[in-house]
Design a protein around this motif. Sequence first.
Motif, mmCIF file in Angstrom:
data_model
loop_
_atom_site.group_PDB
_atom_site.id
_atom_site.type_symbol
_atom_site.label_atom_id
_atom_site.label_comp_id
_atom_site.label_asym_id
_atom_site.label_seq_id
_atom_site.Cartn_x
_atom_site.Cartn_y
_atom_site.Cartn_z
ATOM 1 N N GLY A 407 0.833 -1.206 0.000
ATOM 2 C CA GLY A 407 0.000 0.000 0.000
ATOM 3 C C GLY A 407 0.868 1.256 0.000
ATOM 4 O O GLY A 407 0.613 2.213 -0.740
ATOM 5 N N THR A 408 1.907 1.236 0.822
ATOM 6 C CA THR A 408 2.795 2.398 0.915
ATOM 7 C C THR A 408 3.574 2.611 -0.382
ATOM 8 O O THR A 408 3.732 3.754 -0.839
ATOM 9 N N ILE A 409 4.016 1.516 -0.988
ATOM 10 C CA ILE A 409 4.717 1.629 -2.278
ATOM 11 C C ILE A 409 3.783 2.299 -3.300
ATOM 12 O O ILE A 409 4.169 3.231 -4.009
ATOM 13 N N ALA A 410 2.542 1.850 -3.336
ATOM 14 C CA ALA A 410 1.571 2.388 -4.293
ATOM 15 C C ALA A 410 1.288 3.857 -3.995
ATOM 16 O O ALA A 410 1.221 4.697 -4.898
ATOM 17 N N ARG A 411 1.119 4.178 -2.713
ATOM 18 C CA ARG A 411 0.850 5.565 -2.309
ATOM 19 C C ARG A 411 1.992 6.485 -2.764
ATOM 20 O O ARG A 411 1.763 7.581 -3.286
ATOM 21 N N ASP A 412 3.232 6.022 -2.570
ATOM 22 C CA ASP A 412 4.384 6.851 -2.946
ATOM 23 C C ASP A 412 4.473 7.042 -4.469
ATOM 24 O O ASP A 412 4.774 8.129 -4.941
ATOM 25 N N PHE A 413 4.179 5.981 -5.217
ATOM 26 C CA PHE A 413 4.142 6.120 -6.678
ATOM 27 C C PHE A 413 3.073 7.142 -7.082
ATOM 28 O O PHE A 413 3.282 7.970 -7.963
ATOM 29 N N SER A 414 1.929 7.054 -6.426
ATOM 30 C CA SER A 414 0.829 7.942 -6.787
ATOM 31 C C SER A 414 1.237 9.404 -6.607
ATOM 32 O O SER A 414 1.043 10.237 -7.496
ATOM 33 N N PHE A 415 1.821 9.707 -5.462
ATOM 34 C CA PHE A 415 2.271 11.073 -5.176
ATOM 35 C C PHE A 415 3.279 11.502 -6.240
ATOM 36 O O PHE A 415 3.189 12.602 -6.810
ATOM 37 N N LYS A 416 4.227 10.625 -6.531
ATOM 38 C CA LYS A 416 5.263 10.929 -7.507
ATOM 39 C C LYS A 416 4.640 11.166 -8.887
ATOM 40 O O LYS A 416 5.068 12.038 -9.642
ATOM 41 N N ASN A 417 3.593 10.407 -9.187
ATOM 42 C CA ASN A 417 2.927 10.551 -10.500
ATOM 43 C C ASN A 417 1.966 11.736 -10.555
ATOM 44 O O ASN A 417 1.375 12.017 -11.595
ATOM 45 N N GLY A 418 1.774 12.409 -9.408
ATOM 46 C CA GLY A 418 0.971 13.634 -9.436
ATOM 47 C C GLY A 418 -0.442 13.510 -8.901
ATOM 48 O O GLY A 418 -1.314 14.320 -9.245
ATOM 49 N N LEU A 419 -0.682 12.516 -8.042
ATOM 50 C CA LEU A 419 -2.015 12.347 -7.458
ATOM 51 C C LEU A 419 -1.887 11.945 -5.994
ATOM 52 O O LEU A 419 -1.209 10.971 -5.673
ATOM 53 N N VAL A 420 -2.539 12.702 -5.114
ATOM 54 C CA VAL A 420 -2.559 12.298 -3.701
ATOM 55 C C VAL A 420 -3.635 11.241 -3.510
ATOM 56 O O VAL A 420 -4.822 11.502 -3.689
ATOM 57 N N MET A 421 -3.202 10.030 -3.162
ATOM 58 C CA MET A 421 -4.112 9.026 -2.617
ATOM 59 C C MET A 421 -3.491 8.627 -1.284
ATOM 60 O O MET A 421 -2.329 8.909 -1.020
ATOM 61 N N ARG A 422 -4.287 7.987 -0.439
ATOM 62 C CA ARG A 422 -3.760 7.586 0.853
ATOM 63 C C ARG A 422 -3.738 6.064 0.894
ATOM 64 O O ARG A 422 -4.564 5.416 0.250
ATOM 65 N N ALA A 423 -2.790 5.494 1.633
ATOM 66 C CA ALA A 423 -2.735 4.042 1.783
ATOM 67 C C ALA A 423 -3.322 3.651 3.134
ATOM 68 O O ALA A 423 -3.015 4.266 4.148
ATOM 69 N N VAL A 424 -4.201 2.650 3.131
ATOM 70 C CA VAL A 424 -4.688 2.047 4.370
ATOM 71 C C VAL A 424 -4.466 0.547 4.209
ATOM 72 O O VAL A 424 -4.997 -0.044 3.268
ATOM 73 N N ARG A 425 -3.692 -0.036 5.103
ATOM 74 C CA ARG A 425 -3.243 -1.416 4.887
ATOM 75 C C ARG A 425 -2.701 -1.504 3.452
ATOM 76 O O ARG A 425 -1.918 -0.646 3.059
ATOM 77 N N ASP A 426 -3.157 -2.519 2.681
ATOM 78 C CA ASP A 426 -2.714 -2.588 1.285
ATOM 79 C C ASP A 426 -3.828 -2.138 0.350
ATOM 80 O O ASP A 426 -4.105 -2.771 -0.669
ATOM 81 N N SER A 427 -4.463 -1.037 0.710
ATOM 82 C CA SER A 427 -5.437 -0.459 -0.212
ATOM 83 C C SER A 427 -5.090 1.002 -0.439
ATOM 84 O O SER A 427 -4.382 1.622 0.362
ATOM 85 N N LEU A 428 -5.589 1.522 -1.555
ATOM 86 C CA LEU A 428 -5.444 2.950 -1.856
ATOM 87 C C LEU A 428 -6.813 3.566 -1.707
ATOM 88 O O LEU A 428 -7.805 2.995 -2.167
ATOM 89 N N ILE A 429 -6.881 4.731 -1.072
ATOM 90 C CA ILE A 429 -8.191 5.337 -0.900
ATOM 91 C C ILE A 429 -8.218 6.747 -1.487
ATOM 92 O O ILE A 429 -7.188 7.416 -1.630
ATOM 93 N N LEU A 430 -9.425 7.159 -1.820
ATOM 94 C CA LEU A 430 -9.618 8.386 -2.594
ATOM 95 C C LEU A 430 -10.855 9.128 -2.087
ATOM 96 O O LEU A 430 -11.866 8.506 -1.747
ATOM 97 N N SER A 431 -10.768 10.447 -2.044
ATOM 98 C CA SER A 431 -11.893 11.266 -1.584
ATOM 99 C C SER A 431 -11.688 12.694 -2.106
ATOM 100 O O SER A 431 -11.354 13.601 -1.361
ATOM 101 N N PRO A 432 -11.835 12.894 -3.415
ATOM 102 C CA PRO A 432 -11.474 14.187 -4.022
ATOM 103 C C PRO A 432 -12.500 15.289 -3.729
ATOM 104 O O PRO A 432 -13.602 14.996 -3.260
ATOM 105 N N PRO A 433 -12.173 16.535 -4.039
ATOM 106 C CA PRO A 433 -13.153 17.615 -3.890
ATOM 107 C C PRO A 433 -14.410 17.321 -4.713
ATOM 108 O O PRO A 433 -14.329 16.700 -5.769
ATOM 109 N N LEU A 434 -15.553 17.800 -4.228
ATOM 110 C CA LEU A 434 -16.822 17.559 -4.928
ATOM 111 C C LEU A 434 -16.915 18.399 -6.203
ATOM 112 O O LEU A 434 -17.811 18.206 -7.016
#
Length: 465
Positions: A407-434
Motif C-alpha cells: 500500500g505504501t509503495i503504491a501511495r508513494d508512486f501515486s504522489f510521484k505521478n501527481g495524485l494524492v491518494m492515501r494508503a490504508v493497509r494494502d489499499s489505496l483510498i480516494l476522496s477528491p473535492p466535490l
Amino acid sequence: MAAKLTKLSNLTADYRARDAAHHIHAFSDMKALNAEGSRVIVRAEGSWIYDSDGNRILDGMAGLWCVNIGHGRKEIADAIQRQMADLSYYNTFFKTTHPPAIALSETLARLAPPQFNHVFYVGSGSEANDTVIRMVRHYWASLGKPGKSVIIARNNAYHGSTMGGASLGGMKSMHSQGGLPIPGIHHIAQPYWFGEGGDATPEEFGVQAARELEKAIEAIGEENIGAFIAEPIQGAGGVIIPPSTYWPEIARILKDREILLVADEVITGFGRTGNWFGSETFGIAADLMPIAKGLSSGYLPIGGVMVSDKVSDVLIGPGGEFHHGFTYGAHPVAAAAALENLRIIEDEKLVDRVRDDIGPYLQAGWKALGEHPLVGEARMTGLMGALELVPNKPSRQQKFPDTGKVGTIARDFSFKNGLVMRAVRDSLILSPPLTLSHDEADQLLAIAKTTLDDTYAEVKRLGLI
Ligand SMILES: *Cc1c(COP(=O)(O)O)cnc(C)c1O
C-alpha cells in the motif's frame, strides 16, 4: 531555468531542515520522516496543490477528506475577512450569541434530516465525539437511567484523536498508546466484507456483522447501554462501504430498544456520498450526528453535534445545565466560513452533482480499475473510494506479507505521478473535492492506472507476486 530550479530546491531543503528541527507531525514516524524530508505544500487552487519545488499535484484526498468545495475559494476568504472586521471573537457561554452562530444553526437545521433541529458547536470532529459521550450519558441520566453508560462502537472505526474520540475509535495502534480505550466503550465487528467476509456473500455478511450488535446488547444488557456509534461509511479505516443489508439490520436491532444511534458524519456529511448526509444514503435514522470537515471545507476549524428532537427535548425541555463547552465552539469567523461554504455547496448544487454527474462518472472509471491484475476490489460510493491490492486475484483471502508495505509503495508512486491518494493497509483510498471536473477525473484515473502499473512492476521485482 537551471538556476531557478537550484534556488527552488535550496528553498525546499531549508524548509525541510527547519521543519525537522521543530515540528512534530501527526501520525508520523518522525525519525523516518526527517531522514526523508517532508513535502512542503505552498499553495492550492481548486483540485490542485503545489509544492515548494513547483510540482502540481491532484488532491485526491480533498486535504484530509474535508475540502469539499475545492481549495482557494475567494468567497470564503471574503466572508472570513468581513466577519473578522465585525466580530472576530465572542463566546456563546454566558447568555450571549452572535449572528453567524444563529444563521449557521438555522441553515444546518434546514439541511439536516428532519429530526435534527439543534446543534452544539465544537472545534473539531474529535471534540464532537467527546461531546457525544458526555451528551449520551447526560441524556440517560436526565431520564433517571444513569446506568445506561456503555457506548458500543466498532473495530477499525475512526472517531478522532482525543481520549474520547480515540476510545470510540477501534484503531488498535491508537489504543496501544496512552492507556486507551477509556472505560465503558465496547467494540464489535466492522462490516468489512472484502477483508473479513470469509465465504459469505456481501449480503449475508452484512447481516452477520450487524448481528454482532445484537449479541453485544444481549451480553452487556440494554439497561447498561447508552448508544451505538458508527460512521455510515468508515473513512480512515479504509473506505469500508457496508453491504446493502447492514444498515437495515442495524435498524431492525435498534427498533424498540432504548439505545441512541449516533451516525458519525464527519466525513460523510455535506455531499460526500451524494446526499447531504451519509445517513440519507443508507437510510439511517440517527439521534445524534457529529459533523466537522466538510462543514467548513477545512477553511477554518469548526465542528458540531447535530441533536435530534428526541434528545434535545430531554436536554432542553426540563431545564438544567449541560456542564460542557469549548472556548472556540461556535467561533464567529469559523461559523461565517462554514455558512459561506454551505451557500456554495447549495448554489453550485454540489450534492446533486455528486449523486448524478461527477459521482457516477468517476465511479465508472474507478470500477474499471478493478480489472487491473493487482486490484481485488474497486469500490466507490459518492466520491469516496478504495482499491484493494492483492497478490493473487480473485482470491480475497490471500494477502501480501508485511501488511501495509505494498500500500505504501503504491501511495508513494501515486504522489510521484501527481495524485494524492492515501494508503490504508494494502489499499489505496480516494476522496477528491466535490468540484472535481470531468477532465480532472480523467487525469485522476490515468494517474491511478499508471500507479497500479508501477506498483505491479515493483511488487514483481520484489518477488511479492
Ligand atoms: C476526521 C474524523 C474525526 C475527527 O475529526 P478531527 O477534526 O480530526 O478531530 C472524527 N470522525 C470521523 C469519521 C473522522 O473522519
